[in-house]
Design an enzyme around this catalytic site. Structure first.
Site, PDB file in Angstrom:
ATOM      1  N   SER A   1       0.875  -1.175   0.000  1.00  0.00           N
ATOM      2  CA  SER A   1       0.000   0.000   0.000  1.00  0.00           C
ATOM      3  C   SER A   1       0.915   1.228   0.000  1.00  0.00           C
ATOM      4  CB  SER A   1      -0.929  -0.044   1.213  1.00  0.00           C
ATOM      5  OG  SER A   1      -1.803   1.044   1.189  1.00  0.00           O
TER       6      SER A   1
ATOM      7  N   TYR B   1      -4.931   8.085  -6.154  1.00  0.00           N
ATOM      8  CA  TYR B   1      -3.888   7.220  -5.563  1.00  0.00           C
ATOM      9  C   TYR B   1      -4.110   7.037  -4.063  1.00  0.00           C
ATOM     10  CZ  TYR B   1       0.786   5.482  -4.363  1.00  0.00           C
ATOM     11  OH  TYR B   1       1.835   4.718  -3.905  1.00  0.00           O
TER      12      TYR B   1
ATOM     13  N   LYS C   1      -5.107   3.608  -2.078  1.00  0.00           N
ATOM     14  CA  LYS C   1      -4.208   2.973  -1.106  1.00  0.00           C
ATOM     15  C   LYS C   1      -4.904   2.796   0.247  1.00  0.00           C
ATOM     16  CE  LYS C   1      -0.680   2.217  -3.727  1.00  0.00           C
ATOM     17  NZ  LYS C   1      -0.236   0.836  -4.009  1.00  0.00           N
TER      18      LYS C   1
HETATM   19  N1  LIG Z   1       8.170   4.516  -4.559  1.00  0.00           N
HETATM   20  C1  LIG Z   1       7.499   5.028  -3.562  1.00  0.00           C
HETATM   21  O1  LIG Z   1       7.872   6.063  -3.005  1.00  0.00           O
HETATM   22  C2  LIG Z   1       6.259   4.333  -3.053  1.00  0.00           C
HETATM   23  C3  LIG Z   1       5.729   4.729  -1.826  1.00  0.00           C
HETATM   24  C4  LIG Z   1       4.641   4.076  -1.324  1.00  0.00           C
HETATM   25  C5  LIG Z   1       4.074   3.013  -2.026  1.00  0.00           C
HETATM   26  N2  LIG Z   1       4.592   2.663  -3.229  1.00  0.00           N
HETATM   27  C6  LIG Z   1       3.958   1.538  -3.921  1.00  0.00           C
HETATM   28  O2  LIG Z   1       4.944   0.597  -4.279  1.00  0.00           O
HETATM   29  C7  LIG Z   1       4.467  -0.192  -5.367  1.00  0.00           C
HETATM   30  C8  LIG Z   1       5.563  -0.297  -6.416  1.00  0.00           C
HETATM   31  O3  LIG Z   1       5.751   0.986  -6.984  1.00  0.00           O
HETATM   32  P1  LIG Z   1       7.175   1.619  -7.249  1.00  0.00           P
HETATM   33  O4  LIG Z   1       7.267   2.846  -6.485  1.00  0.00           O
HETATM   34  O5  LIG Z   1       8.222   0.586  -7.132  1.00  0.00           O
HETATM   35  O6  LIG Z   1       6.989   2.097  -8.774  1.00  0.00           O
HETATM   36  P2  LIG Z   1       7.335   1.423 -10.168  1.00  0.00           P
HETATM   37  O7  LIG Z   1       8.798   1.202 -10.282  1.00  0.00           O
HETATM   38  O8  LIG Z   1       6.655   2.280 -11.165  1.00  0.00           O
HETATM   39  O9  LIG Z   1       6.648   0.003 -10.067  1.00  0.00           O
HETATM   40  C9  LIG Z   1       5.327  -0.259 -10.428  1.00  0.00           C
HETATM   41  C10 LIG Z   1       5.328  -1.642 -11.029  1.00  0.00           C
HETATM   42  O10 LIG Z   1       3.983  -2.060 -11.270  1.00  0.00           O
HETATM   43  C11 LIG Z   1       3.919  -2.676 -12.529  1.00  0.00           C
HETATM   44  N3  LIG Z   1       2.564  -2.527 -13.050  1.00  0.00           N
HETATM   45  C12 LIG Z   1       1.857  -1.383 -13.204  1.00  0.00           C
HETATM   46  N4  LIG Z   1       0.674  -1.643 -13.768  1.00  0.00           N
HETATM   47  C13 LIG Z   1       0.628  -2.985 -13.965  1.00  0.00           C
HETATM   48  C14 LIG Z   1      -0.330  -3.858 -14.537  1.00  0.00           C
HETATM   49  N5  LIG Z   1      -1.508  -3.412 -15.007  1.00  0.00           N
HETATM   50  N6  LIG Z   1      -0.043  -5.188 -14.576  1.00  0.00           N
HETATM   51  C15 LIG Z   1       1.149  -5.662 -14.112  1.00  0.00           C
HETATM   52  N7  LIG Z   1       2.079  -4.868 -13.552  1.00  0.00           N
HETATM   53  C16 LIG Z   1       1.829  -3.548 -13.489  1.00  0.00           C
HETATM   54  C17 LIG Z   1       4.950  -1.947 -13.379  1.00  0.00           C
HETATM   55  O11 LIG Z   1       5.429  -2.762 -14.451  1.00  0.00           O
HETATM   56  P3  LIG Z   1       4.868  -2.582 -15.959  1.00  0.00           P
HETATM   57  O12 LIG Z   1       4.704  -1.112 -16.192  1.00  0.00           O
HETATM   58  O13 LIG Z   1       5.917  -3.222 -16.807  1.00  0.00           O
HETATM   59  O14 LIG Z   1       3.572  -3.334 -16.004  1.00  0.00           O
HETATM   60  C18 LIG Z   1       6.057  -1.695 -12.374  1.00  0.00           C
HETATM   61  O15 LIG Z   1       6.976  -2.766 -12.345  1.00  0.00           O
HETATM   62  C19 LIG Z   1       3.209   0.505  -5.875  1.00  0.00           C
HETATM   63  O16 LIG Z   1       2.063  -0.181  -5.395  1.00  0.00           O
HETATM   64  C20 LIG Z   1       3.304   1.883  -5.241  1.00  0.00           C
HETATM   65  O17 LIG Z   1       2.047   2.475  -5.075  1.00  0.00           O
HETATM   66  C21 LIG Z   1       5.663   3.294  -3.762  1.00  0.00           C
END
Ligand SMILES: NC(=O)c1ccc[n+]([C@@H]2O[C@H](COP(=O)([O-])OP(=O)(O)OC[C@H]3O[C@@H](n4cnc5c(N)ncnc54)[C@H](OP(=O)(O)O)[C@@H]3O)[C@@H](O)[C@H]2O)c1
Length: 294
Positions: A176, A191, A195
């Site tokens: 989340s 978003y 979450k």
């Molecule tokens: N980075 C932060 O600061 C942060 C903070 C809090 C929470 N989060 C959460 O962490 C999680 C990972 O995000 P991240 O920050 O690591 O960003 P990210 O690098 O953009 O990762 C998102 C991943 O989700 C995949 N994805 C998106 N839509 C998809 C779909 N329809 N089917 C299959 N895969 C899908 C993307 O791959 P493809 O595009 O190749 O499908 C990508 O690998 C998310 O849930 C995000 O909300 C991140």
């Protein structure tokens, strides 16, 4: 002294089979690296871009990390991925529903400028197609539910293999966000509310799956480098060594891969075996600096 209490016993994930959606980039990739470095047998990484998945697997260990191209918003795609895993291993121990997208943001004043007028604010929001808002829910929430259900019997099969009482039972972790608790103006309504929804849904799943012996827990990260967080990180004022003001993140920095690695090993390993329906916040104290609810 009991060896059961050694860090190696508590935090290893020896022999574990895991599936990580969004495992090819960002936080999911950090998790895949941590599991691979600590004894996991197989880590299936799911995403829409095969090239990204393949280079991620290659960068860790292509024998342990297996790319599974697929779209979590498609039930057919999820079922076909689950079938693939069933054919190869017949079970999983850990499912991490981590794929996510940011979604549309409201209009916000540029630094040092006056807030947009009410008319500008409303017009900007109304010009955003409703489908963009809804799609954020499709990926961040609906897809998590369908992913969990698609792998439920494989998680159950994982439990059937466990013999020792001390073995950790199968688990679903959802990624989340602290955004699910935050009321920060300018953040994406789609978003943050998606979450909040997935955090609550995971707690509901934890209760619903008690009869099946499958645990569900939430990881709520703060700010970590990734494609999704690039805009947020780019907009932070940083010192010469990347320091972030402590009024933004009390630890004075954005998160690192070892912060995710530590959290996921704790949650996935024996140390986290008593977690069920829990929310683990890993944010360097960021939530305490936001108008938020917990
Ligand atoms: N980075 C932060 O600061 C942060 C903070 C809090 C929470 N989060 C959460 O962490 C999680 C990972 O995000 P991240 O920050 O690591 O960003 P990210 O690098 O953009 O990762 C998102 C991943 O989700 C995949 N994805 C998106 N839509 C998809 C779909 N329809 N089917 C299959 N895969 C899908 C993307 O791959 P493809 O595009 O190749 O499908 C990508 O690998 C998310 O849930 C995000 O909300 C991140």
């Amino acid at each position: 002294m009991s060896t059961n209490l050694s860090a190696n016993e508590l935090f290893n994930v020896n022999g574990m089979v895991a599936v990580i959606t969004g495992g090819g980039t960002g936080i999911g990739l950090m998790m895949a690296k941590a599991l691979a470095a600590n004894g996991a047998h197989r880590i299936y990484i799911v995403g829409r871009r095969p090239d990204v998945l393949h280079s991620a697997a290659k960068s860790i260990n292509p024998e342990t990390v297996i790319p599974l191209p697929g779209d979590v918003t498609s039930r057919e795609s999820l079922l076909s991925i689950a079938k693939h895993v069933e054919t190869e291993t017949g079970y999983i121990d850990l499912l991490i529903c981590n794929a996510g997208i940011m979604g549309p943001k409201p209009l916000k004043a540029a630094p040092g400028c006056a807030a947009p007028s009410v008319a500008e604010y409303a017009a900007h929001a109304l010009e955003t197609p409703m489908a963009d808002f809804t799609n954020t829910y499709a990926v961040n929430n609906t897809a998590v539910y369908y992913t969990a259900l698609s792998f439920l019997t494989l998680l159950d099969a994982g439990n059937s293999r466990k013999t020792a009482h001390a073995d950790v039972r199968s688990q679903i972790i959802t990624t989340s966000s602290i955004g699910g608790f935050s009321r920060l103006p300018g953040a994406s309504f789609a978003y943050n509310s998606s979450k909040a929804a997935v955090t609550h849904m995971t707690k509901m799943l934890a209760t619903a799956f008690v009869p099946y012996g499958i645990r569900c827990n939430v990881l709520a990260p703060g700010i970590f480098p990734s494609e999704l967080a690039m805009g947020i990180i780019g907009s932070l004022e940083k010192g010469p060594n990347g320091e972030v003001d402590r009024s933004v993140v009390p630890e004075g920095k954005t998160g690192k891969e070892e912060d995710i690695a530590g959290a996921v090993l704790w949650m996935a390993g024996r140390a986290g075996g008593y977690l069920n329906g829990s929310v683990v916040v890993v944010d360097g104290g960021r939530l305490g600096m936001l108008a938020s609810t917990y």
